[in-house]
Design a protein around this motif. Structure first.
Motif, mmCIF file in Angstrom:
data_model
loop_
_atom_site.group_PDB
_atom_site.id
_atom_site.type_symbol
_atom_site.label_atom_id
_atom_site.label_comp_id
_atom_site.label_asym_id
_atom_site.label_seq_id
_atom_site.Cartn_x
_atom_site.Cartn_y
_atom_site.Cartn_z
ATOM 1 N N TYR A 101 2.728 6.079 -2.712
ATOM 2 C CA TYR A 101 3.785 7.005 -3.100
ATOM 3 C C TYR A 101 3.715 7.320 -4.593
ATOM 4 C CZ TYR A 101 8.201 9.294 -3.850
ATOM 5 O OH TYR A 101 9.153 10.224 -4.218
ATOM 6 N N PHE A 102 3.650 6.280 -5.424
ATOM 7 C CA PHE A 102 3.692 6.527 -6.867
ATOM 8 C C PHE A 102 2.357 7.028 -7.420
ATOM 9 C CE2 PHE A 102 7.413 3.585 -6.572
ATOM 10 C CZ PHE A 102 8.359 4.507 -7.008
ATOM 11 N N ALA A 103 1.260 6.740 -6.734
ATOM 12 C CA ALA A 103 -0.016 7.326 -7.138
ATOM 13 C C ALA A 103 -0.040 8.816 -6.831
ATOM 14 C CB ALA A 103 -1.170 6.617 -6.429
ATOM 15 N N THR A 104 0.690 9.212 -5.781
ATOM 16 C CA THR A 104 0.793 10.612 -5.406
ATOM 17 C C THR A 104 1.878 11.326 -6.205
ATOM 18 O OG1 THR A 104 0.131 10.000 -3.158
ATOM 19 C CG2 THR A 104 1.040 12.187 -3.439
ATOM 20 N N HIS A 105 2.891 10.575 -6.674
ATOM 21 C CA HIS A 105 3.982 11.135 -7.485
ATOM 22 C C HIS A 105 4.036 10.394 -8.821
ATOM 23 C CE1 HIS A 105 5.015 11.771 -3.222
ATOM 24 N NE2 HIS A 105 5.560 12.897 -3.617
ATOM 25 N N PRO A 106 2.985 10.501 -9.643
ATOM 26 C CA PRO A 106 2.923 9.729 -10.895
ATOM 27 C C PRO A 106 4.027 10.080 -11.883
ATOM 28 C CG PRO A 106 1.188 11.386 -10.834
ATOM 29 C CD PRO A 106 1.796 11.358 -9.467
ATOM 30 N N ARG A 154 0.838 -1.212 0.000
ATOM 31 C CA ARG A 154 0.000 0.000 0.000
ATOM 32 C C ARG A 154 0.868 1.257 0.000
ATOM 33 N NH1 ARG A 154 -2.867 2.353 5.118
ATOM 34 N NH2 ARG A 154 -4.244 3.956 4.253
ATOM 35 N N GLY A 155 1.953 1.250 0.773
ATOM 36 C CA GLY A 155 2.831 2.420 0.824
ATOM 37 C C GLY A 155 3.499 2.709 -0.505
ATOM 38 N N VAL A 156 3.869 1.658 -1.238
ATOM 39 C CA VAL A 156 4.483 1.838 -2.561
ATOM 40 C C VAL A 156 3.463 2.436 -3.529
ATOM 41 C CG1 VAL A 156 5.637 0.692 -4.490
ATOM 42 C CG2 VAL A 156 6.017 -0.124 -2.156
ATOM 43 N N TRP A 213 -6.457 6.048 -5.860
ATOM 44 C CA TRP A 213 -5.416 5.585 -6.775
ATOM 45 C C TRP A 213 -5.891 5.615 -8.227
ATOM 46 C CZ3 TRP A 213 -4.432 0.596 -3.434
ATOM 47 C CH2 TRP A 213 -3.783 0.956 -2.248
ATOM 48 N N LYS A 214 -7.170 5.379 -8.423
ATOM 49 C CA LYS A 214 -7.710 5.323 -9.792
ATOM 50 C C LYS A 214 -7.557 6.637 -10.542
ATOM 51 C CE LYS A 214 -11.079 1.583 -9.210
ATOM 52 N NZ LYS A 214 -12.504 1.187 -9.245
ATOM 53 N N LYS A 215 -7.328 7.723 -9.806
ATOM 54 C CA LYS A 215 -7.181 9.022 -10.461
ATOM 55 C C LYS A 215 -5.867 9.134 -11.231
ATOM 56 C CE LYS A 215 -9.936 11.329 -6.878
ATOM 57 N NZ LYS A 215 -9.927 12.348 -5.784
ATOM 58 N N THR A 216 -4.839 8.412 -10.802
ATOM 59 C CA THR A 216 -3.528 8.525 -11.453
ATOM 60 C C THR A 216 -2.947 7.184 -11.883
ATOM 61 O OG1 THR A 216 -2.494 8.528 -9.260
ATOM 62 C CG2 THR A 216 -2.893 10.674 -10.280
ATOM 63 N N ALA A 217 -3.661 6.086 -11.623
ATOM 64 C CA ALA A 217 -3.132 4.762 -11.949
ATOM 65 C C ALA A 217 -4.217 3.923 -12.609
ATOM 66 C CB ALA A 217 -2.627 4.060 -10.682
ATOM 67 N N ASN A 218 -3.767 2.910 -13.335
ATOM 68 C CA ASN A 218 -4.678 1.915 -13.894
ATOM 69 C C ASN A 218 -4.923 0.865 -12.820
ATOM 70 O OD1 ASN A 218 -6.115 0.098 -15.517
ATOM 71 N ND2 ASN A 218 -4.232 -0.863 -16.266
ATOM 72 N N VAL A 219 -6.093 0.869 -12.220
ATOM 73 C CA VAL A 219 -6.402 -0.035 -11.113
ATOM 74 C C VAL A 219 -7.445 -1.055 -11.544
ATOM 75 C CG1 VAL A 219 -7.250 -0.241 -8.751
ATOM 76 C CG2 VAL A 219 -5.875 1.747 -9.412
ATOM 77 N N ILE A 220 -7.097 -2.324 -11.402
ATOM 78 C CA ILE A 220 -8.024 -3.421 -11.691
ATOM 79 C C ILE A 220 -8.360 -4.083 -10.357
ATOM 80 C CG2 ILE A 220 -8.368 -5.612 -12.904
ATOM 81 C CD1 ILE A 220 -6.215 -4.636 -14.915
#
Length: 264
Positions: free
Chosen positions: A123-128, A118-120, A155-162
């Motif tokens: 971080y990358f969802a916040t710093h895409p 979750r922390g990883v 997370w779905k706002k900046t990442a592809n989440v399935i």
């Protein structure tokens, strides 16, 4: 000065978030360096201690997502906001964010395996801008078992989440199927510049790693966590030993080139 590594410190419960009937996240007061994938030993006198992976990191606190499954965790759940628990740690090597910066990152998690990564993801969802792309595949048994629903929505706002479940009714939030079913659908601009993290039950990890290899992700670009083997934290009890490796000390995070050999 000689110190006793087994002596814990007291940590106050700052907040508690209920996810399911048996899975809560405890926000614990903590100052110090810690990274995703590491773990703490949480203890209660007369009941024992349990190794719990870090599921969140913030200013002055860490978060521990705990499943109510035994004597120690049963007693932990009898503690409330403002109470204190005993902790020692952090232990293990955790995930190194530098291994994933600038890459097309895929994170596959099964059930509570979402906690240590979750922390990883956060971080990358916040710093895409620090990754080429971020794909998260999170699988649970049923819709009622889903953890971190608010985080997933964010997370779905900046990442592809399935988000997928093994059984139950599919809706706009989640699909039906095993996490491995979605691997062949992944596309990359440069397969040599991809990285993958896999955490979950052992069978899920085994077949997910094989699926990632099938789509040509290099095995040296895959990381796993053997968090289910965590025990005393300092490699003294021997319960985490596989061949010449102590999972508590050398892991629980391993590159797949090493992790694939750790068969107990």
């Amino acid at each position: 000065m000689i110190t006793n590594e087994y002596i814990p410190f007291s940590s106050r419960i700052l907040d508690i978030t209920k996810h399911t009937a048996i899975e809560y996240t405890f926000r614990m007061e903590y100052e110090g360096k810690v990274r995703p994938g590491q773990f703490f030993e949480v203890s209660i006198p007369k009941y024992g201690e349990a190794p719990i992976s870090v599921s969140g990191i913030g200013q002055g606190y860490v978060e521990l997502t705990i499943r109510r499954v035994g004597k120690v965790t049963e007693e932990i759940f009898e503690h409330y906001k403002g109470d204190s628990l005993l902790m020692r740690g952090p232990y293990g090597n955790g995930f190194n964010l530098d291994d994933y910066r600038g890459k097309e990152l895929v994170i596959v998690a099964g059930g509570t395996g979402l906690s240590p990564v979750r922390g990883v993801i956060d971080y990358f969802a916040t710093h895409p801008q620090e990754v080429k792309s971020l794909t998260v595949i999170a699988g649970f048994k049923t819709p009622g078992d889903i953890l971190f629903f608010q985080d997933i929505s964010r997370w779905k706002k900046t990442a592809n989440v399935i988000l997928t479940v093994d059984c139950g009714e599919a809706d706009f939030e989640c699909q039906i199927g095993l996490v491995t079913e979605y691997l062949p659908q992944l596309t990359f601009t440069d397969i040599s510049n991809t990285a993958a993290i896999v955490v979950g039950p052992p069978p899920m990890m085994k077949f997910t790693c094989l699926g990632l290899l099938d789509i040509s992700i290099p095995e040296e670009n895959i990381w796993i966590s053997q968090e289910r083997k965590m025990c005393c934290g300092i490699g003294k009890c021997g319960h985490c030993k596989i061949n010449d490796v102590y999972v508590c000390v050398d892991g629980p995070v391993f590159n797949y080139t090493k992790g694939k050999t750790l068969i107990d």
